[in-house]
Design an enzyme around this catalytic site. Structure first.
Site, PDB file in Angstrom:
ATOM      1  N   LYS A   1       0.833  -1.160  -0.178  1.00  0.00           N
ATOM      2  CA  LYS A   1       0.053  -0.033  -0.015  1.00  0.00           C
ATOM      3  C   LYS A   1       1.048   1.235   0.051  1.00  0.00           C
ATOM      4  CE  LYS A   1      -3.945   2.038   2.331  1.00  0.00           C
ATOM      5  NZ  LYS A   1      -5.072   1.915   3.495  1.00  0.00           N
TER       6      LYS A   1
ATOM      7  N   LYS B   1       1.416   5.098   0.171  1.00  0.00           N
ATOM      8  CA  LYS B   1       0.873   6.553   0.511  1.00  0.00           C
ATOM      9  C   LYS B   1       1.344   7.759  -0.611  1.00  0.00           C
ATOM     10  CE  LYS B   1      -1.195   5.267   4.275  1.00  0.00           C
ATOM     11  NZ  LYS B   1      -2.844   5.477   4.420  1.00  0.00           N
TER      12      LYS B   1
ATOM     13  N   GLU C   1      -7.391   4.458  -3.423  1.00  0.00           N
ATOM     14  CA  GLU C   1      -8.071   4.758  -2.228  1.00  0.00           C
ATOM     15  C   GLU C   1      -8.052   6.132  -2.090  1.00  0.00           C
ATOM     16  OE1 GLU C   1      -7.915   3.335   2.556  1.00  0.00           O
ATOM     17  OE2 GLU C   1      -6.704   2.529   1.039  1.00  0.00           O
TER      18      GLU C   1
ATOM     19  N   LYS D   1     -13.268   0.835   8.847  1.00  0.00           N
ATOM     20  CA  LYS D   1     -12.151   1.011  10.012  1.00  0.00           C
ATOM     21  C   LYS D   1     -12.948   0.894  11.198  1.00  0.00           C
ATOM     22  CE  LYS D   1      -8.364   3.340   7.432  1.00  0.00           C
ATOM     23  NZ  LYS D   1      -7.523   4.605   7.196  1.00  0.00           N
TER      24      LYS D   1
ATOM     25  N   CYS E   1      -6.992  -0.014   8.886  1.00  0.00           N
ATOM     26  CA  CYS E   1      -6.462   0.191  10.289  1.00  0.00           C
ATOM     27  C   CYS E   1      -5.875   1.609  10.529  1.00  0.00           C
ATOM     28  CB  CYS E   1      -5.568  -0.958  10.828  1.00  0.00           C
ATOM     29  SG  CYS E   1      -3.808  -0.828  10.109  1.00  0.00           S
TER      30      CYS E   1
ATOM     31  N   ASP F   1      -5.919  -4.500   5.149  1.00  0.00           N
ATOM     32  CA  ASP F   1      -4.813  -3.639   5.699  1.00  0.00           C
ATOM     33  C   ASP F   1      -4.627  -3.520   7.010  1.00  0.00           C
ATOM     34  OD1 ASP F   1      -2.997  -1.877   5.508  1.00  0.00           O
ATOM     35  OD2 ASP F   1      -4.313  -0.137   5.029  1.00  0.00           O
TER      36      ASP F   1
END
Length: 327
Positions: free
Chosen positions: A148, A150, A201, A246, A274, A296
């Protein structure tokens, strides 16, 4: 039923390295841990107060303290849903109540909640926001086949290209945390498939995602900051393909379960996500991820030191929690 005792603790855990996203970086995980003890049984719950939603450690502690009489008087999960709003405070309490029930009844949470029997689970492993070169270097040393990334800046496409070149074997989730420009998404989406990207995302700020009604490209778009509870999902299903559930946003496992069911009813894919936190916070999410398309739940990997009996990770997989940890 014996008297129930509530304990509340603010926890500050140093990270192995700075964790950076589009909104900033942090070097510690600030959480609130509660325990509910009834006779010989103790249930634990942990949450991450999140500044993006106006939460602070002090505010979450105060919110939980305010319902101490009800909690110590035997408050159950159903009543909790109306006593506290969705968010971190309710998450910690809700998860502690699930854990306490498991300890009192001798039945694991997965059975109490009607979840699949836990098994080893693939989790995304996060590459913190940095330069393209630094993110590629981090990807080379990160185990697992689901990474993942960022994002949040003009070099975003270069970041994805650099990571894909370093790890052509990996599937990529790109997470903009609301930081992608409207002019950046078409290029990102069109390049995504050749760069191993399987999910984009939250590209745009929550409430500013109308442009996704005509989203470009074949790669699924996932809501995160736009999605908090099950009540949000019917509207979001018009703009998104999937939702990141989440527990800290939803207010605990109880509402997160409702979110997964509603997401399926709306035709949305589901990822269980999370915040950066330890294994007490992560364990309920790991169990819930048995219902999801992706997970995740790598938060504890960022901590210098996790709790005793913490979750075990290996090669991008996380093992189910045992009863000594949670549930």
């Amino acid at each position: 039923m014996g008297k129930r005792i509530l304990e509340i603790q603010a926890v500050s855990s140093p990270l192995r390295a700075a964790f950076a996203i589009s909104r900033g970086a942090k070097t510690r995980a600030e959480t609130v841990l509660i325990t509910l003890t009834e006779g010989a049984a103790t249930g634990r719950g942990e949450c991450v107060p999140y500044g993006r939603y106006g939460e602070t450690v002090e505010g979450v502690v105060a919110s939980i303290e305010a319902i101490r009489p009800e909690l110590e008087g035997g408050l159950d999960r159903a009543a909790l849903q109306t006593l506290l709003p969705p968010g971190a405070a309710r998450c910690a309490v809700d998860c502690a109540l699930w854990d306490l029930e498991a300890k009192l009844t001798g039945k694991p949470v997965w059975q109490l909640a009607g979840l699949p029997q836990p098994k080893p689970l693939e989790t995304a492993v996060t590459i913190s926001l940095d330069t393209p070169v630094a993110m590629a270097a981090a990807a080379k040393t990160t185990s697992g086949k689901l990474l993942k990334l960022k994002l949040g800046g003009p070099e975003d496409l270069e970041r994805v290209e650099a990571v894909h070149a370093a790890r052509p074997d990996a599937r990529l989730i790109v997470d903009a945390n609301e930081g992608l420009g409207a002019d950046q998404l078409p290029a990102m989406a069109s390049a995504a498939a050749r760069l191993g990207v399987v999910l984009i995302e939250q590209p745009f700020p929550a409430g500013q995602d109308a442009g996704l009604m005509r989203r470009p490209g074949p790669v699924a778009i996932c809501a995160d900051e736009s999605a908090h509870t099950s009540a949000d999902l019917q509207d979001l299903a018009r703009r998104y393909d999937a939702v990141n559930v989440k527990l800290d946003k939803a207010g605990g496992l109880t509402e997160a379960l409702a979110m997964v069911r509603e997401a399926r009813a709306c035709g949305l894919g589901v990822m269980i996500g999370c915040m950066v936190a330890g294994s007490v916070s992560m364990a309920p999410a790991v169990l819930l991820a048995g219902l999801a398309d992706a997970a995740d739940v790598d938060g504890p990997l960022w901590l210098k030191e996790d709790v005793a009996n913490g979750l075990k990770y290996s090669d991008g997989m996380v093992m189910p929690p045992d009863a000594a940890l949670w549930g």
